[in-house]
Enzyme design. Structure first.
Site, short mmCIF file in Angstrom:
data_model
loop_
_atom_site.label_atom_id
_atom_site.label_comp_id
_atom_site.label_asym_id
_atom_site.label_seq_id
_atom_site.Cartn_x
_atom_site.Cartn_y
_atom_site.Cartn_z
CD GLU A 116 36.70 1.20 32.18
OE1 GLU A 116 36.37 2.35 32.53
OE2 GLU A 116 37.73 0.64 32.59
CE LYS A 133 39.49 2.85 30.48
NZ LYS A 133 39.95 4.09 31.10
P1 13P Z 1 43.82 1.22 34.32
O1 13P Z 1 44.49 1.52 32.99
O2 13P Z 1 44.74 1.43 35.51
O3 13P Z 1 43.14 -0.12 34.31
O4 13P Z 1 42.70 2.30 34.52
C1 13P Z 1 41.87 2.60 33.47
C2 13P Z 1 40.52 2.92 33.97
O5 13P Z 1 40.02 3.99 33.74
C3 13P Z 1 39.80 1.89 34.74
O6 13P Z 1 38.48 2.26 34.89
#
Ligand code: 13P
Length: 337
Positions: A174, A216
């Protein structure tokens, strides 16, 4: 299940991931918004509500948990990972330790948590975790970012991903370019492209198997405080352009974060992208955009649990429809009916 099978199951058509891995500090802010005290019992009650919503497995392939929740029991005494697995939902674990200022470029964050991670992965695997998450945060300042910060974060993401796969756990990779600034959508596109290019170079150099990860990313959106807010079609077009340039087709799927987008916009953006033929699965891994209305509906009261679950399931269903390009304004009205 092999790494590749788990990764494919996480992004199966019409299914996405619930990010319920708010750290104790972050969940404090969410609970404060509904005037509920941030105690372990209240965190357990809230997560229990989400994870016992009947039929959630139709829309949700996996749930990302915070360490406390991975080790916690549901209100009926079943450990949370088992409660999820029994429904066919994969339990995941957030493993990073949050952000600190990057020495040498202190306006920019670096994610920490690599020390001792191999040992932690062994423990998480025993507790039932099938996938993991590490969030790198890329900040845009004055329309640009720091290459040193991109590189340090990309390197850490790849080290984490390699350790995760070594433990038989699928890494969610991510890199989040934040939207909470006044930058243009062009700046978001530029910085996201630079970030993804470096992330995939690091994953390759550290021998991470792309078939066994889920990416992500953020979508390409205007900074929250920018005067020009791009429309749905523009967000979809720019996001797909960047992803096609930088994400190899060996990656089974991309599951977006919502990052501060409203619930309905996060759904509409995903839907617009899924109207196109794509080389990878494209779905959601939302935190706020799946939970916001449900949290408000709950308000910390037992008598509101059923309504909050209905609200959560509606949002999950809307995003599931968006995963196949079949979301519509008419579907959105179902909850009120
Ligand atoms: P949000 O969809 O609220 O951005 O959270 C996703 C997430 O896991 C952030 O690390």
């Amino acid at each position: 299940m092999t790494l590749d099978e788990i990764a494919r199951a996480m992004v199966a058509k019409g299914k996405g991931i619930l990010a319920a891995d708010e750290s104790t500090g972050t969940i404090a802010k969410r609970l404060e918004s509904i005037k509920v005290e941030n105690t372990e019992a209240n965190r357990q009650a809230y997560r229990d509500l989400l994870f016992t919503a009947a039929g959630g497995a139709k829309y949700v392939s996996g749930v990302i948990l915070y360490e406390e929740t991975l080790k916690q029991k549901a209100l009926n005494g079943t450990p949370f990972p088992k409660l999820l697995q029994d429904q066919g939902i994969l339990p995941g674990i957030k493993v990073d330790k949050g952000v600190k200022p990057l020495a040498g470029a202190a306006d920019y964050p670096i994610t920490e948590g690599l020390d001792g991670l191999r040992e932690r992965f062994a423990e998480y695997a025993k507790l039932g975790a099938k996938f993991a998450k590490w969030r790198a945060v890329i900040k845009i300042i004055n329309g640009t970012t720091s290459d040193a910060a991109i590189h340090a974060n990309a390197h850490a993401l790849a080290r984490y991903a390699a350790l995760s796969q070594e433990a038989g756990i699928v890494p969610i990779v991510e890199p989040e370019v934040l939207m909470d600034s006044d930058h243009s959508i062009e700046a978001c596109e530029d910085v996201t492209g630079r970030t993804l290019r470096d992330v995939f170079a690091e994953l390759a150099s550290q021998n991470v198997r792309l078939e066994g990860i889920v990416l992500k990313p953020n979508m390409i959106v205007s900074g929250e405080k920018n005067a020009r807010q791009a429309g749905i079609e523009e967000v979809a077009e720019r996001t797909l352009r960047v992803l096609k340039r930088h994400v190899p087709a060996a990656v089974p799927g991309i599951a977006f974060l919502s990052g501060g987008q409203s619930e309905e916009l996060a759904t509409a953006h995903l839907n617009a992208m899924n109207r196109n033929p794509l080389p990878w699965g494209l779905t959601f891994s939302y935190g706020r955009a799946l939970q916001h209305s449900a949290l408000q509906a709950w308000g910390g009261k037992t008598e509101n649990v059923a309504r909050a679950q209905k609200t959560y399931l509606h949002r999950a269903k809307m995003n599931s429809l968006a995963g196949t390009g079949q979301y519509s304004a008419a579907a959105e009205k179902e909850l009120a009916a």
